[in-house]
Design an enzyme around this catalytic site. Structure first.
Site, PDB file in Angstrom:
ATOM      1  N   GLU A   1       0.834  -1.208   0.000  1.00 54.14           N
ATOM      2  CA  GLU A   1       0.000   0.000   0.000  1.00 54.14           C
ATOM      3  C   GLU A   1       0.873   1.264   0.000  1.00 54.14           C
ATOM      4  O   GLU A   1       1.839   1.359   0.750  1.00 54.14           O
ATOM      5  CB  GLU A   1      -0.888  -0.016   1.245  1.00 54.14           C
ATOM      6  CG  GLU A   1      -1.758   1.215   1.422  1.00 54.14           C
ATOM      7  CD  GLU A   1      -2.443   1.258   2.775  1.00 54.14           C
ATOM      8  OE1 GLU A   1      -3.392   2.038   2.925  1.00 54.14           O
ATOM      9  OE2 GLU A   1      -2.020   0.507   3.689  1.00 54.14           O
TER      10      GLU A   1
ATOM     11  N   LYS B   1      -9.414   2.661  -2.962  1.00 50.89           N
ATOM     12  CA  LYS B   1      -9.908   2.156  -1.682  1.00 50.89           C
ATOM     13  C   LYS B   1     -11.303   2.703  -1.424  1.00 50.89           C
ATOM     14  O   LYS B   1     -11.530   3.909  -1.462  1.00 50.89           O
ATOM     15  CB  LYS B   1      -8.957   2.565  -0.557  1.00 50.89           C
ATOM     16  CG  LYS B   1      -9.271   1.922   0.790  1.00 50.89           C
ATOM     17  CD  LYS B   1      -8.194   2.259   1.809  1.00 50.89           C
ATOM     18  CE  LYS B   1      -8.453   1.562   3.146  1.00 50.89           C
ATOM     19  NZ  LYS B   1      -7.415   1.875   4.138  1.00 50.89           N
TER      20      LYS B   1
ATOM     21  N   CYS C   1      -5.393  -2.320   2.716  1.00 52.62           N
ATOM     22  CA  CYS C   1      -5.299  -2.227   4.172  1.00 52.62           C
ATOM     23  C   CYS C   1      -6.466  -2.922   4.854  1.00 52.62           C
ATOM     24  O   CYS C   1      -6.768  -4.063   4.563  1.00 52.62           O
ATOM     25  CB  CYS C   1      -5.185  -0.759   4.581  1.00 52.62           C
ATOM     26  SG  CYS C   1      -4.726  -0.511   6.314  1.00 52.62           S
TER      27      CYS C   1
END
Length: 530
Positions: free
Chosen positions: A286, A351, A404
């Site tokens: 990430e 995301k 994440c």
């Protein structure tokens, strides 16, 4: 045992709160990296006995009658979440001079809020409380309901659900493919609470017999699933996971960005280890790219020169939309970009589920007025992506990428993983150092793999990076705080059935059955009393 239970039942005031707090803290030992599930066989019987004595002075209204039970559950939850999530404060110490003031908000404030879910569970359980095994059933249902609510209320944070304590190893993870984490939460609390029956004679044999059957079925099903050979894979893909181990203190330092990027390229172009094939797919963690590609188009050229013909890179990167550079107005996304061997960005996914106060500020205008801003060191606030679509991989395969902590949401992962062959998780757990946090996060990937019957490829900046097979077994992994690569050939099935509806239906069925059982036992006790 009866004497011990009696003393717990009669406790009041601060002594009752302290014991509930300690029981909750002990229950955390059932979670990764400790995996000492036996601790839960102590914590939950104590909670049962405390709730036996959580009775308001008569006469009292409806809410006042539930107050002692709610308070007991809240203290249990506070101990559980404080002992299980203290490491969150590490993110605020990366730039301590700016964010250390907020340490109490993270370390204490988050557990304070999450404890309300367990307070709610205790209150609901007390509503359905009955003698003997009835109260064990009620507590299991109530905790299952509270844990399910925790997956989505207030943006959701289903970290360390109780059911994970019953799944410390792949052998004991397989049941989650049938009943999901929702069902595992209910069944785990039931089994963990059964020893409370040792303090009485009623339903003792029945309770322990049911618990023994559940444990035996849980282990036997896991053994059967792991023993049965997997369906022969129709093809495989050679994968390289890159763990650069970049110090967060340097991550956004403009003077060392070139060195960081060069390190990523070096790891990506290293010769395969003995016996390994040249990778078709390379994965970076990430936000591993230390600058915006719009500012540094030469970086794409360097990636294209590094990749061999036919290779593809999935890189965690900050993506800017609507501006040519960081200094111009634009929208920033936390993304995974797909780059081909020509150095071209061919696809990107953003995301969708952002971290409150870490990646964006809820009610930003209101928070700004009271001086609250982003509580984690970083270059900017992010906007949430609107949807997630599969990314094309070499060989005609498809993957779905989760960034994440998106990986901790069963429903989110289930929906997106249904039409793909591989799940990718990129993360940067360096915020939390070598604490229980990264180990607990990795456990989430194992459980998601089992739920969906798909392999997980996980790239983390400082660890834990690894490959997890569809049964939750770790094929290979890198230790925390090491710099290195993993080269693995990952077998995949081109066609995979969506497993989401199976375990979702199973989980709700378990919740429903326990709700009916708890209500029926409560009603029978009332009728018997009359």
């Amino acid at each position: 045992m009866e004497r011990l239970a009696g003393r717990a039942i009669l406790l009041w005031g601060w002594k009752r709160a302290l014991l509930a707090f300690m029981a909750g803290a002990i229950a955390v030992l059932g979670q990764a990296p400790y995996d000492f599930f036996a601790a839960c066989f102590v914590a939950f019987p104590v909670l049962v006995w405390l709730l036996d004595g959580a009775v308001a002075d008569a006469p009292a209204g409806f809410l006042r009658r539930l107050k002692p039970a709610f308070a007991t559950g809240w203290w249990f939850g506070f101990g559980y979440f404080l002992a299980g999530l203290w490491w969150i404060g590490g993110a605020l110490l990366v730039e301590a001079e700016s964010f250390a003031w907020a340490l109490p908000l993270a370390v204490v404030g988050i557990p304070l809020i999450l404890a309300f879910f367990y307070g709610f569970a205790a209150a609901v359980a007390r509503l359905l409380w009955s003698d003997g095994i009835g109260r064990i059933v009620a507590l299991a249902f109530a905790f299952g309901l509270a844990e399910w609510l925790r997956t989505f209320l207030f943006t959701g944070f289903p970290w360390n659900p109780i059911g994970f304590a019953a799944m410390p190893v792949p052998l004991l993870m397989q049941s989650v493919a049938v009943v999901g984490v929702a069902g595992m939460n209910v069944l785990a609390v039931f089994v963990f609470s059964v020893p409370a029956l040792l303090a009485e004679r009623r339903n003792r044999k029945l309770g322990f017999s049911l618990a023994a059957v559940l444990v035996a079925a849980h282990a036997a099903y896991g053994y059967f699933r792991l023993a049965v050979p997997a369906t022969p894979s129709e093809r495989s893909i050679n994968v390289r996971i890159v763990q650069p181990n970049i110090d967060l203190a340097e991550k956004w330092d403009g003077t060392v960005r070139d060195r960081i990027f060069a390190s990523l390229l070096e790891l990506s172009s290293a010769p395969p280890k003995a016996g390994a094939e040249k990778p078709d797919l390379i994965i970076w963690p990430e936000t591993s790219v230390p600058f915006l590609f719009t500012e540094r188009p030469d970086a794409l050229v360097a990636i294209g020169e590094t990749l061999a013909e036919g290779q593809m890179l999935l890189a965690g990167a900050v993506r800017l939309e609507g501006g040519a550079s960081a200094g111009q107005a634009g929208i920033y996304y936390n993304s995974v970009v797909s780059i081909n061997d020509k150095g071209e960005i061919v696809e990107a996914v953003d995301k969708v589920h952002l971290v409150p106060f870490g990646e964006y500020i809820p009610f930003a205008d209101v928070m700004a007025r009271v001086g609250l801003s982003q509580l984690v060191a970083g270059p900017m606030n992010f906007a949430a992506g609107t949807n997630r679509r599969p990314l094309a991989l070499p060989g005609g395969l498809k993957s779905v990428a989760f960034i994440c902590y998106e990986m901790i949401f069963p429903g989110l992962v289930s929906v997106d993983a249904a039409s793909t062959q591989i799940m990718v998780n990129v993360t940067n757990d360096a915020w939390f150092g070598d604490t229980p946090g990264p180990y607990q996060h990795f456990r989430q990937s194992q459980v998601r793999a089992v739920e969906n019957g798909l392999p997980v490829l996980r790239a983390a900046n400082t660890g834990i990076s690894g490959i997890v097979d569809p049964r939750g077994r770790v094929v290979d992994a890198l230790a925390m705080n090491v710099r290195g690569i993993i080269d693995v050939s990952v077998p995949v099935a081109v066609s995979s059935a969506a497993r989401g509806p199976v375990w979702q239906l199973g989980g709700f069925l378990i919740l429903f059955l326990f709700a009916v059982a708890a209500g029926g036992l409560k009603l029978r006790q009332k009728l018997r009393a009359n």
